[in-house]
Design a protein around this motif. Structure first.
Motif, PDB file in Angstrom:
ATOM      1  N   PRO A  17      19.803  46.586  37.752  1.00  0.00           N
ATOM      2  CA  PRO A  17      20.325  47.525  36.747  1.00  0.00           C
ATOM      3  C   PRO A  17      21.332  48.542  37.266  1.00  0.00           C
ATOM      4  N   GLY A  18      21.057  49.271  38.317  1.00  0.00           N
ATOM      5  CA  GLY A  18      21.996  50.280  38.810  1.00  0.00           C
ATOM      6  C   GLY A  18      23.294  49.663  39.300  1.00  0.00           C
ATOM      7  N   LEU A  19      23.189  48.569  40.033  1.00  0.00           N
ATOM      8  CA  LEU A  19      24.389  47.883  40.538  1.00  0.00           C
ATOM      9  C   LEU A  19      25.177  47.250  39.402  1.00  0.00           C
ATOM     10  N   LYS A  20      24.472  46.764  38.388  1.00  0.00           N
ATOM     11  CA  LYS A  20      25.145  46.122  37.248  1.00  0.00           C
ATOM     12  C   LYS A  20      26.042  47.132  36.532  1.00  0.00           C
ATOM     13  N   GLN A  21      25.544  48.367  36.337  1.00  0.00           N
ATOM     14  CA  GLN A  21      26.346  49.400  35.671  1.00  0.00           C
ATOM     15  C   GLN A  21      27.554  49.779  36.528  1.00  0.00           C
ATOM     16  N   LEU A  22      27.347  49.894  37.822  1.00  0.00           N
ATOM     17  CA  LEU A  22      28.444  50.218  38.723  1.00  0.00           C
ATOM     18  C   LEU A  22      29.493  49.102  38.733  1.00  0.00           C
ATOM     19  N   ALA A  23      29.032  47.880  38.812  1.00  0.00           N
ATOM     20  CA  ALA A  23      29.947  46.744  38.851  1.00  0.00           C
ATOM     21  C   ALA A  23      30.740  46.618  37.556  1.00  0.00           C
ATOM     22  N   SER A  24      30.111  46.959  36.421  1.00  0.00           N
ATOM     23  CA  SER A  24      30.804  46.824  35.142  1.00  0.00           C
ATOM     24  C   SER A  24      32.009  47.758  35.044  1.00  0.00           C
ATOM     25  N   ARG A  25      32.053  48.805  35.866  1.00  0.00           N
ATOM     26  CA  ARG A  25      33.194  49.722  35.870  1.00  0.00           C
ATOM     27  C   ARG A  25      34.398  49.150  36.609  1.00  0.00           C
ATOM     28  N   VAL A  26      34.151  48.259  37.574  1.00  0.00           N
ATOM     29  CA  VAL A  26      35.259  47.744  38.386  1.00  0.00           C
ATOM     30  C   VAL A  26      35.560  46.266  38.145  1.00  0.00           C
ATOM     31  N   MET A  27      34.600  45.532  37.623  1.00  0.00           N
ATOM     32  CA  MET A  27      34.809  44.098  37.390  1.00  0.00           C
ATOM     33  C   MET A  27      35.355  43.870  35.985  1.00  0.00           C
ATOM     34  N   PRO A  28      36.114  42.804  35.775  1.00  0.00           N
ATOM     35  CA  PRO A  28      36.626  42.528  34.436  1.00  0.00           C
ATOM     36  C   PRO A  28      35.483  42.234  33.461  1.00  0.00           C
ATOM     37  N   ALA A  29      35.667  42.663  32.239  1.00  0.00           N
ATOM     38  CA  ALA A  29      34.676  42.399  31.197  1.00  0.00           C
ATOM     39  C   ALA A  29      34.801  40.949  30.742  1.00  0.00           C
ATOM     40  N   PRO A  30      33.742  40.389  30.155  1.00  0.00           N
ATOM     41  CA  PRO A  30      33.837  39.028  29.617  1.00  0.00           C
ATOM     42  C   PRO A  30      35.010  38.926  28.644  1.00  0.00           C
ATOM     43  N   GLY A  31      35.776  37.863  28.792  1.00  0.00           N
ATOM     44  CA  GLY A  31      36.936  37.660  27.924  1.00  0.00           C
ATOM     45  C   GLY A  31      38.225  38.230  28.474  1.00  0.00           C
ATOM     46  N   GLU A  32      38.140  39.070  29.500  1.00  0.00           N
ATOM     47  CA  GLU A  32      39.357  39.593  30.115  1.00  0.00           C
ATOM     48  C   GLU A  32      39.904  38.552  31.078  1.00  0.00           C
ATOM     49  N   GLY A  33      41.164  38.594  31.299  1.00  0.00           N
ATOM     50  CA  GLY A  33      41.809  37.666  32.219  1.00  0.00           C
ATOM     51  C   GLY A  33      43.287  37.633  31.940  1.00  0.00           C
ATOM     52  N   PRO A  34      43.973  36.685  32.532  1.00  0.00           N
ATOM     53  CA  PRO A  34      45.415  36.625  32.313  1.00  0.00           C
ATOM     54  C   PRO A  34      45.735  36.299  30.856  1.00  0.00           C
ATOM     55  N   SER A  35      46.876  36.809  30.387  1.00  0.00           N
ATOM     56  CA  SER A  35      47.315  36.536  29.018  1.00  0.00           C
ATOM     57  C   SER A  35      47.704  35.065  28.877  1.00  0.00           C
ATOM     58  N   GLU A  36      47.842  34.636  27.639  1.00  0.00           N
ATOM     59  CA  GLU A  36      48.261  33.252  27.396  1.00  0.00           C
ATOM     60  C   GLU A  36      49.642  33.001  28.002  1.00  0.00           C
ATOM     61  N   ALA A  37      50.530  33.986  27.893  1.00  0.00           N
ATOM     62  CA  ALA A  37      51.874  33.843  28.471  1.00  0.00           C
ATOM     63  C   ALA A  37      51.799  33.690  29.989  1.00  0.00           C
ATOM     64  N   ASP A  38      50.926  34.478  30.636  1.00  0.00           N
ATOM     65  CA  ASP A  38      50.762  34.355  32.086  1.00  0.00           C
ATOM     66  C   ASP A  38      50.198  32.989  32.458  1.00  0.00           C
ATOM     67  N   ARG A  39      49.224  32.516  31.692  1.00  0.00           N
ATOM     68  CA  ARG A  39      48.631  31.206  31.981  1.00  0.00           C
ATOM     69  C   ARG A  39      49.659  30.093  31.798  1.00  0.00           C
ATOM     70  N   LYS A  40      50.452  30.169  30.746  1.00  0.00           N
ATOM     71  CA  LYS A  40      51.464  29.129  30.507  1.00  0.00           C
ATOM     72  C   LYS A  40      52.591  29.190  31.526  1.00  0.00           C
ATOM     73  N   GLY A  41      52.860  30.376  32.081  1.00  0.00           N
ATOM     74  CA  GLY A  41      53.941  30.522  33.044  1.00  0.00           C
ATOM     75  C   GLY A  41      53.511  30.360  34.490  1.00  0.00           C
ATOM     76  N   GLY A  42      52.213  30.156  34.724  1.00  0.00           N
ATOM     77  CA  GLY A  42      51.705  30.052  36.087  1.00  0.00           C
ATOM     78  C   GLY A  42      52.051  28.723  36.744  1.00  0.00           C
ATOM     79  N   SER A  43      52.040  28.721  38.054  1.00  0.00           N
ATOM     80  CA  SER A  43      52.236  27.491  38.831  1.00  0.00           C
ATOM     81  C   SER A  43      51.699  27.752  40.234  1.00  0.00           C
ATOM     82  N   TRP A  44      51.603  26.696  41.042  1.00  0.00           N
ATOM     83  CA  TRP A  44      51.122  26.861  42.408  1.00  0.00           C
ATOM     84  C   TRP A  44      51.681  25.756  43.300  1.00  0.00           C
ATOM     85  N   VAL A  45      51.771  26.071  44.584  1.00  0.00           N
ATOM     86  CA  VAL A  45      52.184  25.115  45.613  1.00  0.00           C
ATOM     87  C   VAL A  45      51.295  25.364  46.823  1.00  0.00           C
ATOM     88  N   THR A  46      50.731  24.309  47.385  1.00  0.00           N
ATOM     89  CA  THR A  46      49.944  24.415  48.612  1.00  0.00           C
ATOM     90  C   THR A  46      50.609  23.561  49.684  1.00  0.00           C
TER      91      THR A  46
END
Length: 165
Positions: A23-52
């Motif tokens: 419980p205590g760590l969960k409340q602390l983590a919720s302040r710094v971690m992304p909330a459910p549903g947060e993440g890159p926008s659709e535009a960012d996802r469509k514009g993303g790419s990678w090279v390894t």
């Protein structure tokens, strides 16, 4: 050393896991971690790419110099959402739909294996058809021309090479 780094990573992973249930760590983590549903926008996802970029060394007899092979793999789509899920989908479909091709290609059978060991070029061909790029660019410091290769399999994965990132 590697052992110390492994322990630090294990400790951090444990803390992240505990932050989701204590419980205590969960409340602390919720302040710094992304909330459910947060993440890159659709535009960012469509514009993303990678090279390894990859470097592989062949396994040789003791005293013999290994062949050094360099290349890359890439995708023109977002690595975190689209590309990763597509790789998993293609690997699953390969296991279910390409059994005969994997057998003909000398698929290894056994316990826990990487996708490359289990499915090899059959999976690479599926991923290429889905839009991924796999290319060997040089062998022992000399550029590789795709037209000079005997087959696309030769260009994509030299025999007896084990990949090291």
């Amino acid at each position: 050393s590697g052992f110390a780094v492994a322990n630090i990573i294990a400790a951090f992973t444990g803390l992240v896991g505990m932050s989701m249930v204590v419980p205590g760590l969960k409340q602390l983590a919720s302040r710094v971690m992304p909330a459910p549903g947060e993440g890159p926008s659709e535009a960012d996802r469509k514009g993303g790419s990678w090279v390894t970029n990859l470097t592989a060394l062949t396994e040789e007899a003791p005293g013999d110099a290994p062949t050094v092979v360099k290349g890359f793999c890439s995708d023109k789509r977002d690595p975190g959402y689209w590309s990763t899920s597509r790789m998993l989908l293609e690997a699953g479909l390969c296991l279910v739909m390409n059994e005969a091709e994997m057998e003909a290609a000398g698929r290894r059978k056994g316990g826990v294996m990487t996708a490359a060991a289990a499915m090899g070029m059959v999976l690479v061909d599926r991923l290429r058809a889905a839009g991924y790029t796999f290319k060997v660019t040089e062998v022992n410091g000399k550029p590789v021309e795709a037209s000079a290769a005997k087959s696309k399999s030769e260009v994509a994965q030299p025999q007896s090479a084990s990949m090291a990132a």
